[in-house]
Design an enzyme around this catalytic site. Structure first.
Site, PDB file in Angstrom:
ATOM      1  N   GLU A   1       0.834  -1.215   0.000  1.00 27.32           N
ATOM      2  CA  GLU A   1       0.000   0.000   0.000  1.00 27.32           C
ATOM      3  C   GLU A   1       0.861   1.255   0.000  1.00 27.32           C
ATOM      4  OE1 GLU A   1      -3.216  -0.003   2.860  1.00 27.32           O
ATOM      5  OE2 GLU A   1      -3.268   2.188   2.887  1.00 27.32           O
TER       6      GLU A   1
ATOM      7  N   HIS B   1      -2.043  10.896   0.072  1.00 26.81           N
ATOM      8  CA  HIS B   1      -2.288   9.560  -0.456  1.00 26.81           C
ATOM      9  C   HIS B   1      -2.291   9.564  -1.978  1.00 26.81           C
ATOM     10  CE1 HIS B   1      -3.614   5.528   0.549  1.00 26.81           C
ATOM     11  NE2 HIS B   1      -4.282   5.566  -0.590  1.00 26.81           N
TER      12      HIS B   1
ATOM     13  N   ASP C   1       4.008 -14.542  11.533  1.00 28.80           N
ATOM     14  CA  ASP C   1       2.686 -14.924  11.039  1.00 28.80           C
ATOM     15  C   ASP C   1       1.715 -13.765  11.263  1.00 28.80           C
ATOM     16  OD1 ASP C   1       0.154 -15.969  10.730  1.00 28.80           O
ATOM     17  OD2 ASP C   1       0.598 -17.849  11.746  1.00 28.80           O
TER      18      ASP C   1
ATOM     19  N   LYS D   1      -7.108  -0.575  11.584  1.00 27.78           N
ATOM     20  CA  LYS D   1      -6.557  -1.039  10.291  1.00 27.78           C
ATOM     21  C   LYS D   1      -5.290  -0.241   9.962  1.00 27.78           C
ATOM     22  CE  LYS D   1      -6.066  -1.173   5.639  1.00 27.78           C
ATOM     23  NZ  LYS D   1      -5.131  -0.358   4.842  1.00 27.78           N
TER      24      LYS D   1
HETATM   25  C1  MEV Z   1      -5.525   3.474   5.240  1.00 32.49           C
HETATM   26  O1  MEV Z   1      -4.867   2.302   4.853  1.00 32.49           O
HETATM   27  C2  MEV Z   1      -5.478   3.645   6.735  1.00 32.49           C
HETATM   28  C3  MEV Z   1      -6.270   4.824   7.288  1.00 32.49           C
HETATM   29  O2  MEV Z   1      -7.624   4.763   6.834  1.00 32.49           O
HETATM   30  C4  MEV Z   1      -6.207   4.709   8.799  1.00 32.49           C
HETATM   31  C5  MEV Z   1      -7.120   5.658   9.555  1.00 32.49           C
HETATM   32  O3  MEV Z   1      -8.159   6.079   9.010  1.00 32.49           O
HETATM   33  O4  MEV Z   1      -6.788   5.935  10.707  1.00 32.49           O
HETATM   34  C6  MEV Z   1      -5.707   6.144   6.829  1.00 32.49           C
END
Ligand code: MEV
Length: 438
Positions: free
Chosen positions: A85, A392, A295, A279
């Site tokens: 990513e 991003h 793992d 995430k």
């Molecule tokens: C993207 O991979 C992760 C984010 O969405 C985490 C977040 O919103 O805190 C930017």
């Protein structure tokens, strides 16, 4: 019409490739060419990969990157990260740099206990089972001696074996709930071997226990397996700094800190946000876990269970403003190893561990927790100031240009052009079209 294949695993690699390409792709020659292009030209390296799993027909590459300048407990680290990513490594590096001259990251190990269970069915008197367990408890340790000997030499071994009554949830269901210390090994094989021995001991001793009825003697073992839920194998990582040292993106230190605390508090009470928040943390954690041959599925499963340990899925990080300081921390369960498994087999894993100065498992836990905290800091910092799309999409620009078939020269011109132009799919397409037309 496709037909099931018999003996696929016995086919040669070439035959497997032919079969999959002709049966399941529209252009078999193109498919074969992609698969073969990703073979390693060094046959001994390829052999290592072929033998990791079954039915290997090619390799699946992920980028391997470095996020430098992580100051952790006053030691500088460069973090190896394997991830696809865009923005993750850039964000980690930015967060590392941000905290570099503010004291860096501080970490502590809260615990290193691993868990495994033997699940079994016992039809009979509960008190007799408890008496039986007390009488034979030492046998579980004694019978596993051949398995535990070398782990004990390293300072680990079986810490406890407890009998748990689960009959209020499932009729006749009991467990041996066992805890272990596995030192620098993740310990899955060690734990599972011990558990399978415990199951044998349990069955054998019960079969001849004279106070049991014949039905009670017939204990049914359902399964013996480690748990990836390790709420006592936990590490804490933290950053803090005075508010007047924290101003960011045009915000005063106090305003920035307040926004960060608000963002964390929202993730604490709102599961929809908490999942995305966590995430982002796992972006950093998985990348280092993967690069170091651990793992990541086990880590993911354990971490998310921990995030829900209080009955509601919640944030793994915490933030407060206290005594004129902003404090931001994570507490996370991580069962990691730096010996065994892929660590000595995969050349890139070996190198990643060397880059980290050959850490012990506890040190790796601390580094990985920092990667998660840094990633969360970077994500929240963007989210509460500029929004994440700006950075991003800039990072994504090269991916888009590659997909659109831009030449190196066109890429250079467009990267420069988009320094102060909003990146969207449409704007990139349009700008490239324009250059190509000129
Ligand atoms: C993207 O991979 C992760 C984010 O969405 C985490 C977040 O919103 O805190 C930017």
């Amino acid at each position: 019409m496709r037909t099931p294949v018999e003996g696929f695993s016995k086919l040669t690699k070439e035959e497997k490739i032919n079969w999959i390409a002709t049966q399941y792709t529209s252009n078999p020659e193109a498919a074969k060419s992609v698969l073969k292009r990703y073979w390693n030209t060094n046959s001994s390296v390829q052999k290592v990969h072929d033998e990791f799993i079954e039915n290997t027909i090619s390799n699946y590459y992920l980028p391997f990157a470095i996020a430098p300048n992580f100051l952790i407990n006053d030691t500088l680290y460069a973090l190896p990260m394997a991830i696809e990513e865009s923005s993750v490594v850039a964000a980690a590096s930015k967060a590392a740099k941000f905290w570099l001259n503010k004291g860096g990251f501080k970490t502590t190990i809260v615990g290193t206990e691993k868990v495994g269970q033997v699940h079994f069915m016992y039809k009979g008197d509960k008190e007799k089972l408890e008496r039986f367990f007390k009488t034979h408890k030492n046998a579980f340790f004694d019978d596993a001696k051949t398995i535990t000997q070398s782990m004990e030499k390293r300072g680990g071994g079986i810490s406890s074996v407890r009998l748990i009554d689960k009959t209020d949830s499932i009729e006749n269901y009991y467990q041996l709930h066992c805890t272990f210390q596995t030192m620098d090994a993740m310990g899955a094989n060690f734990i599972n071997s011990c558990l399978e021995q415990f199951a044998k001991t349990l069955k054998q001793k019960a079969a001849v226990y004279d106070r049991f009825s014949s039905q009670e003697r017939d204990i049914e073992i359902v399964m013996s397996i480690l748990s990836n839920y390790v709420p006592n194998c936990v590490v804490r990582a933290e950053v803090s700094c005075p508010l007047n040292n924290l101003d960011e993106a045009g915000l005063s230190g106090i305003d920035f800190a307040k926004k960060m605390v608000q963002a964390v508090n929202i993730a604490k009470i709102e599961p929809y946000r908490a999942v995305t928040h966590n995430k982002g943390i796992m972006n950093g954690i998985d990348a280092v876990v993967l690069a170091t041959g651990n793992d990541f599925r086990a880590v993911e499963a354990g971490v998310h269970a921990y995030a829900a340990k209080d009955g509601r899925y919640s944030s793994l990080t915490h933030a407060v403003i206290e005594n004129g300081e902003f404090r931001f921390w994570i507490e996370i369960p991580l069962a990691l190893g730096t010996v065994g498994g892929l660590t000595s087999l995969h050349p890139m894993v070996k190198l990643a561990l060397e880059i980290l100065q050959k850490p012990a498992a506890e040190e790796l836990m601390q580094i990985v927790a920092v990667a998660g905290l840094a990633q969360n800091f970077a994500a929240l910092r963007s989210l509460v100031t500029t929004g994440i799309q700006k950075g991003h999409m800039k990072m994504h620009l090269l991916n888009m240009l590659n997909q659109l078939g831009a030449t190196e020269e066109e890429k250079e011109i467009l990267v420069d052009y988009f320094k102060d132009t909003v990146v969207t799919n449409a704007s990139v397409k349009e700008a490239l079209k324009k250059i190509k037309a000129d």
